[in-house]
Scaffold this motif. Structure first.
Motif, PDB file in Angstrom:
ATOM      1  N   ALA A 126     -30.848 -26.978  30.065  1.00  0.00           N
ATOM      2  CA  ALA A 126     -31.650 -27.636  29.881  1.00  0.00           C
ATOM      3  C   ALA A 126     -31.673 -28.955  28.441  1.00  0.00           C
ATOM      4  CB  ALA A 126     -33.600 -27.825  29.200  1.00  0.00           C
ATOM      5  N   ASP A 184     -30.999 -20.550  29.769  1.00  0.00           N
ATOM      6  CA  ASP A 184     -31.674 -21.664  29.928  1.00  0.00           C
ATOM      7  C   ASP A 184     -32.565 -23.234  29.080  1.00  0.00           C
ATOM      8  OD1 ASP A 184     -31.516 -20.605  32.881  1.00  0.00           O
ATOM      9  OD2 ASP A 184     -33.754 -19.448  32.854  1.00  0.00           O
ATOM     10  N   GLN A 185     -32.537 -22.215  28.006  1.00  0.00           N
ATOM     11  CA  GLN A 185     -32.903 -23.125  27.424  1.00  0.00           C
ATOM     12  C   GLN A 185     -31.178 -24.946  26.663  1.00  0.00           C
ATOM     13  OE1 GLN A 185     -34.282 -21.632  23.487  1.00  0.00           O
ATOM     14  NE2 GLN A 185     -36.811 -21.226  24.836  1.00  0.00           N
ATOM     15  N   ARG A 208     -28.118 -31.274  29.685  1.00  0.00           N
ATOM     16  CA  ARG A 208     -28.466 -31.580  30.754  1.00  0.00           C
ATOM     17  C   ARG A 208     -28.730 -33.102  30.116  1.00  0.00           C
ATOM     18  NH1 ARG A 208     -29.808 -27.842  35.202  1.00  0.00           N
ATOM     19  NH2 ARG A 208     -28.076 -27.694  36.218  1.00  0.00           N
TER      20      ARG A 208
END
Length: 85
Positions: A78, A74-75, A81
């Motif tokens: 992120a 997830d990190q 993105r």
């Protein structure tokens, strides 16, 4: 290195495929079959070694939980993105 003979049965469709590919490569069907067996065995051996690395890590306790892995992913997502925004 000396060659060792091997005998096996294959269906006619596979033999026709071996013959076609060998002919395109300009080698005998026997040479092509020997090379194909070598490549398949090396590939399987490489995969087995790859799996063993993971098994050895598990045995040492060198692992992280699923939750930790998902948090890391997830990190990373992120951060990617944020760079692309």
């Amino acid at each position: 290195m000396a060659s060792l003979p091997i005998a096996t049965e294959i269906d006619p469709e596979v033999m026709a495929l071996v013959d076609r590919v060998a002919q395109r490569r300009g080698i005998s069907s026997r040479a092509y079959a020997a090379e194909a067996i070598r490549r398949a065995a090396e590939s399987d051996d490489d995969f087995d070694a790859f799996v063993q690395v993971g098994l050895d890590a598990i045995e040492r306790g060198d692992v992280i939980s699923h939750e930790e892995m998902m948090a890391e992913l997830d990190q990373m997502i992120a951060a990617h993105r944020a760079r692309c925004a």
